[in-house]
Design a protein around this motif. Sequence first.
Motif, mmCIF file in Angstrom:
data_model
loop_
_atom_site.group_PDB
_atom_site.id
_atom_site.type_symbol
_atom_site.label_atom_id
_atom_site.label_comp_id
_atom_site.label_asym_id
_atom_site.label_seq_id
_atom_site.Cartn_x
_atom_site.Cartn_y
_atom_site.Cartn_z
ATOM 1 N N ASP A 126 6.826 -11.435 0.388
ATOM 2 C CA ASP A 126 5.557 -11.423 -0.351
ATOM 3 C C ASP A 126 4.595 -12.477 0.174
ATOM 4 O O ASP A 126 3.394 -12.236 0.301
ATOM 5 C CB ASP A 126 5.803 -11.642 -1.840
ATOM 6 C CG ASP A 126 6.528 -10.481 -2.495
ATOM 7 O OD1 ASP A 126 6.404 -9.343 -1.969
ATOM 8 O OD2 ASP A 126 7.211 -10.701 -3.509
ATOM 9 N N ASP A 179 9.700 -15.564 2.658
ATOM 10 C CA ASP A 179 9.587 -14.595 1.577
ATOM 11 C C ASP A 179 8.614 -13.507 2.030
ATOM 12 O O ASP A 179 7.504 -13.794 2.483
ATOM 13 C CB ASP A 179 9.075 -15.290 0.313
ATOM 14 C CG ASP A 179 8.987 -14.356 -0.873
ATOM 15 O OD1 ASP A 179 9.652 -13.305 -0.861
ATOM 16 O OD2 ASP A 179 8.249 -14.686 -1.822
ATOM 17 N N ALA A 197 3.276 -11.338 3.559
ATOM 18 C CA ALA A 197 2.282 -10.275 3.392
ATOM 19 C C ALA A 197 0.956 -10.850 2.896
ATOM 20 O O ALA A 197 -0.121 -10.467 3.382
ATOM 21 C CB ALA A 197 2.803 -9.224 2.420
ATOM 22 N N TYR A 198 1.006 -11.782 1.952
ATOM 23 C CA TYR A 198 -0.202 -12.424 1.433
ATOM 24 C C TYR A 198 -0.936 -13.178 2.545
ATOM 25 O O TYR A 198 -2.147 -13.028 2.720
ATOM 26 C CB TYR A 198 0.177 -13.388 0.297
ATOM 27 C CG TYR A 198 -0.972 -14.204 -0.221
ATOM 28 C CD1 TYR A 198 -1.851 -13.678 -1.152
ATOM 29 C CD2 TYR A 198 -1.183 -15.511 0.224
ATOM 30 C CE1 TYR A 198 -2.910 -14.427 -1.622
ATOM 31 C CE2 TYR A 198 -2.232 -16.262 -0.234
ATOM 32 C CZ TYR A 198 -3.099 -15.721 -1.166
ATOM 33 O OH TYR A 198 -4.159 -16.470 -1.621
#
Length: 90
Positions: free
Chosen positions: A18, A16, A21-22
């Motif tokens: 997101d 994913d 990126a996290y």
Amino acid sequence: MGSLDFKAPLEREKEDADVVAYNTRRGMQMFIVYVLFYGGFMAVSSFWPQVMSLPVIGGVNLAIVSGFALIVLALILALMYMKICRKSAK
């Protein structure tokens, strides 16, 4: 005895964006923390070497103690990263 099939296609792990990126942000933040500590160690070693020769704990000089502290900090940050980035995409 069974044989291994090295030509079989592997299923790719679904990532994913997101979550990636996290995890990247957290990893970079921890890397910056470590670089600051390491930079401090190098600055003291370079510009104030007499400070590094001072005994700190049980007669062991600051250079040895801070070197081991950097190793321990790296391990702690790695464990923290593993714990923080274990979140799933759910």
